[in-house]
Design an enzyme around this catalytic site. Structure first.
Site, PDB file in Angstrom:
ATOM      1  NE  ARG A 165      -3.390  -2.340  -0.109  1.00 16.68           N
ATOM      2  CZ  ARG A 165      -4.601  -2.840  -0.046  1.00 16.68           C
ATOM      3  NH1 ARG A 165      -5.572  -2.119   0.417  1.00 16.68           N
ATOM      4  NH2 ARG A 165      -4.854  -4.045  -0.486  1.00 16.68           N
ATOM      5  CB  SER A 243      -8.916  -1.451   3.623  1.00 15.74           C
ATOM      6  OG  SER A 243      -9.215  -2.749   3.213  1.00 15.74           O
ATOM      7  CD  GLU A 339      -5.397   1.454   1.863  1.00 17.38           C
ATOM      8  OE1 GLU A 339      -4.556   0.571   1.760  1.00 17.38           O
ATOM      9  OE2 GLU A 339      -6.579   1.301   1.572  1.00 17.38           O
TER      10      GLU A 339
HETATM   11  N1  EPU Z   1     -11.371 -10.046  10.204  1.00 16.84           N
HETATM   12  C1  EPU Z   1     -12.144 -10.104  11.325  1.00 16.84           C
HETATM   13  N2  EPU Z   1     -13.135  -9.185  11.502  1.00 16.84           N
HETATM   14  C2  EPU Z   1     -13.385  -8.223  10.594  1.00 16.84           C
HETATM   15  C3  EPU Z   1     -12.592  -8.138   9.437  1.00 16.84           C
HETATM   16  C4  EPU Z   1     -11.573  -9.068   9.253  1.00 16.84           C
HETATM   17  O1  EPU Z   1     -11.952 -10.962  12.179  1.00 16.84           O
HETATM   18  O2  EPU Z   1     -14.301  -7.440  10.820  1.00 16.84           O
HETATM   19  C5  EPU Z   1     -10.344 -11.064   9.974  1.00 16.84           C
HETATM   20  C6  EPU Z   1     -10.801 -12.022   8.865  1.00 16.84           C
HETATM   21  O3  EPU Z   1     -11.557 -13.071   9.359  1.00 16.84           O
HETATM   22  C7  EPU Z   1      -9.480 -12.497   8.329  1.00 16.84           C
HETATM   23  C8  EPU Z   1      -8.555 -11.308   8.522  1.00 16.84           C
HETATM   24  O4  EPU Z   1      -9.160 -10.468   9.505  1.00 16.84           O
HETATM   25  O5  EPU Z   1      -8.989 -13.582   9.070  1.00 16.84           O
HETATM   26  C9  EPU Z   1      -8.282 -10.536   7.241  1.00 16.84           C
HETATM   27  O6  EPU Z   1      -9.513 -10.114   6.667  1.00 16.84           O
HETATM   28  P1  EPU Z   1      -9.714 -10.050   5.068  1.00 16.84           P
HETATM   29  O7  EPU Z   1      -9.302 -11.308   4.410  1.00 16.84           O
HETATM   30  O8  EPU Z   1     -11.089  -9.539   4.813  1.00 16.84           O
HETATM   31  O9  EPU Z   1      -8.650  -8.993   4.548  1.00 16.84           O
HETATM   32  P2  EPU Z   1      -8.119  -7.632   5.146  1.00 16.84           P
HETATM   33  O10 EPU Z   1      -6.731  -7.856   5.627  1.00 16.84           O
HETATM   34  O11 EPU Z   1      -9.103  -7.038   6.088  1.00 16.84           O
HETATM   35  C10 EPU Z   1      -6.977  -6.893   2.900  1.00 16.84           C
HETATM   36  C11 EPU Z   1      -6.992  -5.675   2.042  1.00 16.84           C
HETATM   37  C12 EPU Z   1      -8.259  -5.643   1.205  1.00 16.84           C
HETATM   38  C13 EPU Z   1      -8.267  -6.873   0.313  1.00 16.84           C
HETATM   39  C14 EPU Z   1      -8.236  -8.124   1.209  1.00 16.84           C
HETATM   40  C15 EPU Z   1      -8.098  -9.382   0.411  1.00 16.84           C
HETATM   41  C16 EPU Z   1      -5.711  -4.009   3.266  1.00 16.84           C
HETATM   42  C17 EPU Z   1      -5.727  -2.746   4.068  1.00 16.84           C
HETATM   43  N3  EPU Z   1      -6.894  -4.489   2.864  1.00 16.84           N
HETATM   44  O12 EPU Z   1      -8.063  -6.749   3.795  1.00 16.84           O
HETATM   45  O13 EPU Z   1      -8.216  -4.474   0.383  1.00 16.84           O
HETATM   46  O14 EPU Z   1      -9.416  -6.908  -0.504  1.00 16.84           O
HETATM   47  O15 EPU Z   1      -7.084  -8.061   2.090  1.00 16.84           O
HETATM   48  O16 EPU Z   1      -6.822  -9.475  -0.114  1.00 16.84           O
HETATM   49  O17 EPU Z   1      -4.630  -4.531   3.001  1.00 16.84           O
HETATM   50  C18 EPU Z   1      -8.996  -2.214   0.148  1.00 16.84           C
HETATM   51  O18 EPU Z   1      -7.830  -1.871   0.122  1.00 16.84           O
HETATM   52  O19 EPU Z   1      -9.930  -1.383   0.062  1.00 16.84           O
HETATM   53  C19 EPU Z   1      -9.332  -3.625   0.341  1.00 16.84           C
HETATM   54  C20 EPU Z   1     -10.577  -4.034   0.468  1.00 16.84           C
END
Ligand code: EPU
Length: 344
Positions: A165, A243, A339
């Site tokens: 990012r 995000s 972000e």
């Molecule tokens: N989780 C929770 N509770 C929540 C949200 C997430 O427990 O409310 C846990 C999920 O269960 C999972 C972990 O946190 O184990 C990660 O969640 P997720 O796979 O949804 O991904 P993220 O790390 O929250 C990142 C990117 C997203 C991208 C996804 C998939 C960043 C800041 N965000 O989200 O990007 O789509 O991975 O690769 O790196 C964006 O930038 O707008 C975006 C959506």
């Protein structure tokens, strides 16, 4: 065609996906490289300015005091060179339209990046990434106007300082105006399915949406779209910028001590013995999911997403963000970084 619009006041409310009420007092649209460079040449390179793409990574104030420019460059060319496909895409093209077109033509490399809102020109700024793929993985070069050197330049990925990012475009805000992005895709099916939610495609392709059990670029795109739609609110109905915080990267020692206290902590090992923590998990566990504060709220299916309940201002969104940051610092000792950017 020359510069097409040069108005004094422009409403930006429908041009930012958080739907914050906002206007610009010095707004310019360009569809021509020469008109853009003529305009930029006369401006001091130090003067802050906002380049408006899809507006999906912005927290706009009610009045944007800097000049705002919107680019109309929408050229799109695909050229096969052996197994490689060189794609030249204008900054104004909607990112997901490019993904859809590449997938329809059978070109692999960006299918995991389906449904990410925003424009092609904005994609390198935060090095968009999802489901195990980042833009830098397929990027060949970037065409941009360099306001410091006052000329168009071609930047290689090495010159762009890409990280999670992050890029030179975030570090040197306002120096480069990206006009075109050049990608290298492939005619060969090289699917990247190691990210948690995509593994389902390997385990049970039919259930995950593949036709006749056949994995294809389209099956991957369809699955990514399904997964995103299940968690991430559609900005057209619930205004948001995806995000809101970066996933923090911490040293192993910090990770280990947190993991001892919170055995269910979600984290991903990085290079250099660092760990990327799932900020959504931290915020969720701290009890913020679904919480409303004035006109802003934390999304009820993904705690990393903040939403506009209808009449939020930049201050409402930032006040909620700040309350979350304070709490996460207090509970876990972790600093969350916002972000999206807040222009002047
Ligand atoms: N989780 C929770 N509770 C929540 C949200 C997430 O427990 O409310 C846990 C999920 O269960 C999972 C972990 O946190 O184990 C990660 O969640 P997720 O796979 O949804 O991904 P993220 O790390 O929250 C990142 C990117 C997203 C991208 C996804 C998939 C960043 C800041 N965000 O989200 O990007 O789509 O991975 O690769 O790196 C964006 O930038 O707008 C975006 C959506």
């Amino acid at each position: 065609m020359d510069q097409v619009k040069d108005t004094s006041v422009q409403d930006l409310t429908t041009q930012n996906t958080l739907a914050l009420k906002s206007c610009a007092h010095d707004y310019h649209e360009f569809t021509d490289r020469d008109a853009l460079s003529t305009y930029l040449y006369t401006l001091s390179s130090e003067l802050p300015l906002l380049v408006l793409g899809g507006g999906s990574n912005l927290i706009l104030p009610e009045v944007v005091t800097t000049p705002v420019i919107k680019l109309g460059f929408d050229q799109l060319e695909f050229a096969e060179e052996g197994d490689a496909v060189i794609v030249r895409a204008g900054a104004a093209i909607e990112w997901d339209k490019l993904v859809a077109e590449a997938v329809a033509r059978g070109y692999a490399g960006i299918e995991n990046l389906s449904l990410i809102p925003g424009s092609v020109g904005a994609a390198p700024v935060q090095n968009i990434g999802a489901y195990g793929v980042e833009l830098v993985d397929v990027l060949l070069s970037i065409e941009a106007y360099d306001r410091k050197e006052k000329q168009y330049v071609t930047l290689t990925p090495d010159q762009c300082d890409f990280a999670y990012r992050d890029s030179i475009f975030k570090q040197k805000v306002g120096r480069y105006i990206i006009t075109e992005v050049v990608l290298e895709l492939s005619t060969q099916l090289d699917l990247k399915l190691h990210y948690g939610e995509l593994k389902a495609l390997l385990n049970d392709p039919a259930k995950a949406g593949a036709r006749n059990n056949e994995l294809s670029l389209q099956a991957v795109r369809d699955h990514v779209i399904k997964v995103r739609r299940a968690k991430l609110p559609d900005p057209d109905t619930i205004p948001n910028v995806g995000s809101f915080f970066k996933n923090p990267i911490v040293p192993e020692s910090v990770y280990k001590s947190l993991k001892e206290q919170y055995p269910k902590l979600v984290a991903y090992p990085q290079e250099n013995k660092e760990f990327k923590l799932a900020a959504g998990w931290l915020i969720d566990q701290a009890g913020w999911k679904g919480r409303v504060m004035g006109n802003a709220a934390v999304h009820d299916r993904q705690a990393l997403v903040l939403v506009n309940k209808g009449k939020a201002t930049q201050q409402d969104i930032l006040a909620l963000a700040s309350a979350i940051q304070d709490d996460i610092q207090r509970i876990y000792g972790i600093a969350l970084e916002i972000e999206p950017v807040s222009p002047l």
